[in-house]
Design an enzyme around this catalytic site. Structure first.
Site, PDB file in Angstrom:
ATOM      1  N   GLY A 151      35.024  24.210  43.745  1.00 47.26           N
ATOM      2  CA  GLY A 151      33.759  24.768  43.299  1.00 47.26           C
ATOM      3  C   GLY A 151      33.376  23.864  42.038  1.00 47.26           C
TER       4      GLY A 151
ATOM      5  N   TYR B 153      34.537  42.665  43.492  1.00 51.93           N
ATOM      6  CA  TYR B 153      35.054  41.513  42.970  1.00 51.93           C
ATOM      7  C   TYR B 153      36.416  41.443  42.345  1.00 51.93           C
ATOM      8  CZ  TYR B 153      34.667  37.147  40.181  1.00 51.93           C
ATOM      9  OH  TYR B 153      35.008  35.677  39.601  1.00 51.93           O
TER      10      TYR B 153
ATOM     11  N   ARG C 212      32.006  41.951  24.815  1.00 51.94           N
ATOM     12  CA  ARG C 212      32.511  40.936  25.640  1.00 51.94           C
ATOM     13  C   ARG C 212      33.280  39.767  24.760  1.00 51.94           C
ATOM     14  NH1 ARG C 212      31.953  44.983  28.213  1.00 51.94           N
ATOM     15  NH2 ARG C 212      30.817  45.020  30.210  1.00 51.94           N
TER      16      ARG C 212
ATOM     17  N   HIS D 110      25.263  36.289  34.669  1.00 55.47           N
ATOM     18  CA  HIS D 110      26.104  36.907  33.830  1.00 55.47           C
ATOM     19  C   HIS D 110      25.118  36.918  32.538  1.00 55.47           C
ATOM     20  CE1 HIS D 110      29.996  37.004  35.670  1.00 55.47           C
ATOM     21  NE2 HIS D 110      29.559  35.836  36.234  1.00 55.47           N
TER      22      HIS D 110
END
Length: 306
Positions: A11, A137, A210, A180
């Site tokens: 990735g 997820y 967050r 996001h």
């Protein structure tokens, strides 16, 4: 991990993977295995095993996976659970089969229970029900975390599972509707200013908080753990503080010099109301974040508008 070690970043074109690649190169690591999706389909077990058999990586960073914000998770739940389960299983099992010296696997804070005590400690994982909007997820990533721990327990495989906060920063293709929080808001405010729009609408109340971590700090932590830690335990990687969506929106509005209003669409879901990681464990072994939220957003905007 020596400078001439063979390192595979799964990735490497994504947000975290590209930052880890930059970080390793800046430290003098040159033997990096970097494969795009067109070169290697990580969902295909035979292709993954073929890569490991041919290249024989010594160290593996598992940054690959299907990711997105709350709306992407709600729209593609089957894709999120299927793809992430297979990617995790293929990379972890191949690392075992071909005797990788050390692997680092990246999970995320949505894996913690919806009503988790704050700040969230590693031992709180699987102590309650998950937030429904990100459940597929989260389940896939929890499976990856548990695979790492299980292979360590049964075979002694040196696999390190980590749980990251909300990562943001330069890199990756994350600036769209299904991104996001921070990249999505950057795109919204940028387009609103460019098009002279009177307001920017943000889904939800703006109240959820967050733990936002700048991507280069995330990469620094991953490389630090790979160089200094043995496997078998989960480590949180974050800032240990949380910021509300509303605060983030106002920071971006100010930095981008947008003059319109912010409107919160309370008909849209908020997701989990609080996410703040307890980073005591990783701080105790010598790592802490460096980038404050305003500085990180400014750097991200500079990259986005370059």
């Amino acid at each position: 991990m020596k400078k001439d070690s063979l390192i595979y970043i799964a990735g490497h074109t994504g947000l975290i993977g590209s930052a880890i690649t930059r970080g390793l190169k800046s430290l003098g690591y040159k033997n990096l295995i970097l494969k795009t999706h067109n070169e290697l389909d990580l969902i295909n077990q035979k292709e993954v095993e073929k890569l490991f058999k041919k290249e024989r990586p010594e160290y593996v960073f598992v940054c690959a996976g299907k990711t997105g914000g709350i709306y992407a998770n709600m729209k593609y739940p089957a894709d999120f659970i299927y793809q992430n389960l297979l990617i995790s299983a293929n990379l972890i099992h191949s690392s075992f089969l071909y005797k990788v010296k050390k692997l680092l696997y990246i999970g995320c804070s949505c894996m913690y229970p919806k009503f988790c005590k704050q700040p969230m400690k590693e031992e709180y994982l699987l102590t309650g029900a998950l937030e429904p909007t990100s459940e597929p997820y989260a389940i896939a990533k929890i499976a990856g975390i548990k695979m790492c721990i299980s292979y360590y327990r049964q075979y002694g495989s040196n696999f390190i599972p980590v749980i990251a906060g909300n990562i943001y920063g330069p890199g990756g293709s994350h600036f769209n509707e299904e991104a996001h929080v921070i990249p999505s808001l950057i795109r919204k405010f940028y387009e609103a200013k460019r098009n002279n729009e009177k307001s920017v609408t943000i889904g939800g109340t703006g109240k959820p908080t967050r733990d936002f971590l700048y991507v280069d700090d995330m990469a620094d932590a991953c490389i630090f753990l790979m160089r200094n830690l043995e496997g078998g335990e989960i480590y949180n990687i974050g800032t240990g503080t949380s910021v509300s969506i509303s605060e983030i929106a106002h920071i971006i509005k100010s930095e981008i010099k947008y003059k319109g209003e912010i409107v919160f669409d309370i008909s849209k879901p908020d997701g989990m109301l609080q996410r703040c990681l307890d980073i005591t464990k990783i701080k105790n072994i010598g790592w802490k974040p460096k980038t404050q939220i305003k500085e990180g957003i400014k750097k991200t905007l500079q990259w986005f508008m370059r």
